[in-house]
Design an enzyme around this catalytic site. Sequence first.
Site, PDB file in Angstrom:
ATOM      1  CB  VAL A   1      40.958  -8.453 -21.485  1.00 17.47           C
ATOM      2  CG1 VAL A   1      40.330  -9.155 -22.413  1.00 17.47           C
ATOM      3  CG2 VAL A   1      42.818  -7.191 -21.941  1.00 17.47           C
TER       4      VAL A   1
ATOM      5  CB  THR B   1      45.678  -9.003 -29.188  1.00 14.26           C
ATOM      6  OG1 THR B   1      45.089  -7.655 -28.701  1.00 14.26           O
ATOM      7  CG2 THR B   1      46.693  -8.318 -30.262  1.00 14.26           C
TER       8      THR B   1
ATOM      9  CD  GLU C   1      38.000  -5.226 -24.322  1.00 15.28           C
ATOM     10  OE1 GLU C   1      37.369  -5.369 -25.083  1.00 15.28           O
ATOM     11  OE2 GLU C   1      37.885  -3.148 -24.121  1.00 15.28           O
ATOM     12  CG  PHE C   2      39.595  -1.288 -29.464  1.00 16.66           C
ATOM     13  CD1 PHE C   2      41.074  -1.036 -29.871  1.00 16.66           C
ATOM     14  CD2 PHE C   2      38.619  -2.016 -29.793  1.00 16.66           C
ATOM     15  CE1 PHE C   2      41.164  -1.499 -31.485  1.00 16.66           C
ATOM     16  CE2 PHE C   2      39.219  -2.472 -31.213  1.00 16.66           C
ATOM     17  CZ  PHE C   2      39.666  -2.269 -31.643  1.00 16.66           C
TER      18      PHE C   2
ATOM     19  CE  LYS D   1      42.029   5.160 -22.055  1.00 14.17           C
ATOM     20  NZ  LYS D   1      40.382   5.069 -23.291  1.00 14.17           N
TER      21      LYS D   1
ATOM     22  CB  CYS E   1      48.738  -4.085 -25.279  1.00 11.34           C
ATOM     23  SG  CYS E   1      47.829  -4.477 -24.661  1.00 11.34           S
TER      24      CYS E   1
HETATM   25  P1  NAD Z   1      46.656 -12.317 -18.557  1.00 13.79           P
HETATM   26  O1  NAD Z   1      48.117 -12.378 -19.163  1.00 13.79           O
HETATM   27  O2  NAD Z   1      46.381 -11.099 -17.969  1.00 13.79           O
HETATM   28  O3  NAD Z   1      45.817 -12.810 -18.506  1.00 13.79           O
HETATM   29  C1  NAD Z   1      45.886 -13.981 -19.461  1.00 13.79           C
HETATM   30  C2  NAD Z   1      44.930 -15.277 -18.589  1.00 13.79           C
HETATM   31  O4  NAD Z   1      44.819 -16.442 -19.665  1.00 13.79           O
HETATM   32  C3  NAD Z   1      45.217 -15.982 -17.542  1.00 13.79           C
HETATM   33  O5  NAD Z   1      44.965 -15.547 -15.872  1.00 13.79           O
HETATM   34  C4  NAD Z   1      45.996 -17.317 -18.172  1.00 13.79           C
HETATM   35  O6  NAD Z   1      46.206 -17.876 -16.540  1.00 13.79           O
HETATM   36  C5  NAD Z   1      44.725 -17.804 -18.504  1.00 13.79           C
HETATM   37  N1  NAD Z   1      45.308 -18.364 -18.961  1.00 13.79           N
HETATM   38  C6  NAD Z   1      46.508 -18.980 -20.357  1.00 13.79           C
HETATM   39  N2  NAD Z   1      45.914 -20.219 -21.176  1.00 13.79           N
HETATM   40  C7  NAD Z   1      45.107 -20.635 -20.763  1.00 13.79           C
HETATM   41  C8  NAD Z   1      44.146 -21.771 -20.647  1.00 13.79           C
HETATM   42  N3  NAD Z   1      44.705 -22.803 -22.015  1.00 13.79           N
HETATM   43  N4  NAD Z   1      43.004 -21.781 -20.108  1.00 13.79           N
HETATM   44  C9  NAD Z   1      42.292 -20.986 -19.747  1.00 13.79           C
HETATM   45  N5  NAD Z   1      43.098 -19.922 -19.691  1.00 13.79           N
HETATM   46  C10 NAD Z   1      44.106 -19.939 -19.264  1.00 13.79           C
HETATM   47  O7  NAD Z   1      46.501 -11.104 -20.160  1.00 13.79           O
HETATM   48  P2  NAD Z   1      45.282  -9.461 -20.194  1.00 13.79           P
HETATM   49  O8  NAD Z   1      46.333  -9.118 -20.016  1.00 13.79           O
HETATM   50  O9  NAD Z   1      43.903 -10.102 -19.985  1.00 13.79           O
HETATM   51  O10 NAD Z   1      45.320  -9.739 -21.840  1.00 13.79           O
HETATM   52  C11 NAD Z   1      44.582 -11.142 -22.736  1.00 13.79           C
HETATM   53  C12 NAD Z   1      44.644 -11.518 -24.134  1.00 13.79           C
HETATM   54  O11 NAD Z   1      43.841  -9.380 -24.258  1.00 13.79           O
HETATM   55  C13 NAD Z   1      45.530 -10.774 -25.033  1.00 13.79           C
HETATM   56  O12 NAD Z   1      45.604 -10.620 -26.291  1.00 13.79           O
HETATM   57  C14 NAD Z   1      46.170  -9.367 -25.015  1.00 13.79           C
HETATM   58  O13 NAD Z   1      46.970  -8.947 -26.161  1.00 13.79           O
HETATM   59  C15 NAD Z   1      44.543  -9.038 -25.126  1.00 13.79           C
HETATM   60  N6  NAD Z   1      44.285  -7.410 -24.420  1.00 13.79           N
HETATM   61  C16 NAD Z   1      45.284  -7.115 -23.550  1.00 13.79           C
HETATM   62  C17 NAD Z   1      44.945  -5.866 -23.107  1.00 13.79           C
HETATM   63  C18 NAD Z   1      45.311  -5.330 -22.149  1.00 13.79           C
HETATM   64  O14 NAD Z   1      45.485  -3.619 -21.055  1.00 13.79           O
HETATM   65  N7  NAD Z   1      45.870  -6.156 -20.649  1.00 13.79           N
HETATM   66  C19 NAD Z   1      44.080  -4.855 -23.817  1.00 13.79           C
HETATM   67  C20 NAD Z   1      43.343  -5.375 -24.960  1.00 13.79           C
HETATM   68  C21 NAD Z   1      43.749  -6.988 -25.774  1.00 13.79           C
END
Ligand code: NAD
Length: 440
Positions: A11, A121, A150-151, A153, A262
């Site tokens: 994201v 989220t 964030e939505f 995909k 998710c």
């Molecule tokens: P991810 O695991 O790919 O990335 C998270 C990042 O945060 C990692 O790079 C990690 O190193 C970093 N991080 C962790 N702790 C940290 C800190 N204290 N300071 C700085 N960086 C830190 O996660 P993602 O898939 O990008 O999801 C992030 C959020 O967005 C989640 O809440 C998820 O539910 C939500 N989301 C994800 C998607 C998706 O398709 N992946 C879509 C919509 C919403």
Amino acid sequence: MNIGVIGVGYVGLVAGTCLAESGNDVICADVDEEKINLLKRNRIPIYEPGLEELIARNAKEGRLKFTTDIDQAIIDSEVIFIAVGTPSKEDGSADLSAVYEVARRIGKNLAGYKLIVDKSTVPVGTGDKIEELIKAESHSTNFDVVSNPEFMKEGAAVDDFMKPDRVIIGTGSDLAYEVMHRIYEPYVRTENPIIRMDRRSAEMTKYVANSMLAAKISFINEMANICEQLGADIDSVRKGIGFDRRIGFQFLFPGAGYGGSCFPKDVDALAQTAEESGYHGKILKAIQEVNQRQKRKVVDKVKKHYGKRINGLWIAVWGLAFKPRTDDMREAPAIDIINGLLELGVKVRAYDPVAMEQAKRIFGDKIEYGENPYQTLEKASGLVIVTEWNEFRRPNFQKIRQQLLEPVIFDGRNIYDPKDLAKLGFSYYSIGRQPIKPSK
Ligand code: NAD
């Protein structure tokens, strides 16, 4: 605008890059040094179509930077997006430690007005907690905390960010809304709405959206299972219901279950938040239970087909990522399916166009890895399809037959027509349709 994005995962990286693409100066900060070093060298840590060239262009033009210095990123930014992970804890609730850690750091570095945007989220009420933490550290109220779920995909994330169906802004502050509106205006030029609401409703909206989508998948999967049981065909039923405009076709594809970072975690987290609030719901738990069972369906079909001779057979698996166009294997049905096959004493060779590295981290040497789809079939007594990558949709069936020891396909995504497969001489098992024996 100077924008900081904390958390550079799927994201944060997509959001940060797209925000730079519309002219903002964006600094993306993460605790993961390896990831930041890769990005500084223009290498991207994830597979996401279209992202690499956008990163390269914006980095070259100086609008997109990467750092592990989170404090400095906060100090330099007027608007700070929180996009860190919120994984599931043992009890299914969301682990908010990274979000709170970032909130405290923002509090420590607060000087002048800042807008904090939560994109992770998070359960309803987390915005209030972020606000409290920042206040406690900074002794200031010169900031706003907005929920902006964030939505996007995975696999189409750049497009989804650049042309969102809608943007949700959860805030009681007019100033915060005005700034958010300015940030998002370039992405809604086709009049897709920017919807303002209170922060709790915005947080809830994300969970409800994902729970609804997961519910549709579990619903059609359960209907498919009943079809199989009763001698009906889910394809016909899908057509029969889909033209009803109240129902529609979207997200009603039967298969081997949903996965990803998710749906599983968000459905669990909402169920847990509801429970903690004293509401004992039923639907959310059922969605997850149906999904867990669905992931084993393919394994059951394999077990039944081979019977007692299953031990020691090779089975080929096409598709490992939780869906096409991503390398993400978090909660991927392939994990349960492959583990289920291994438990049966089967030997597995698997192939995915982009998720092989992720798979190696999960399975190590418990399975073999194919070099390409057809080499994966060598010595195998059957093929299991788990992810509906485009390149698997129209394969060379003659070649598949030549490679397999027995012409059997277990299709966890219903990508082939059973009649065609029967004519081609295959035994063919799919979801919600009757099993097919070769017709020649
Ligand atoms: P991810 O695991 O790919 O990335 C998270 C990042 O945060 C990692 O790079 C990690 O190193 C970093 N991080 C962790 N702790 C940290 C800190 N204290 N300071 C700085 N960086 C830190 O996660 P993602 O898939 O990008 O999801 C992030 C959020 O967005 C989640 O809440 C998820 O539910 C939500 N989301 C994800 C998607 C998706 O398709 N992946 C879509 C919509 C919403």
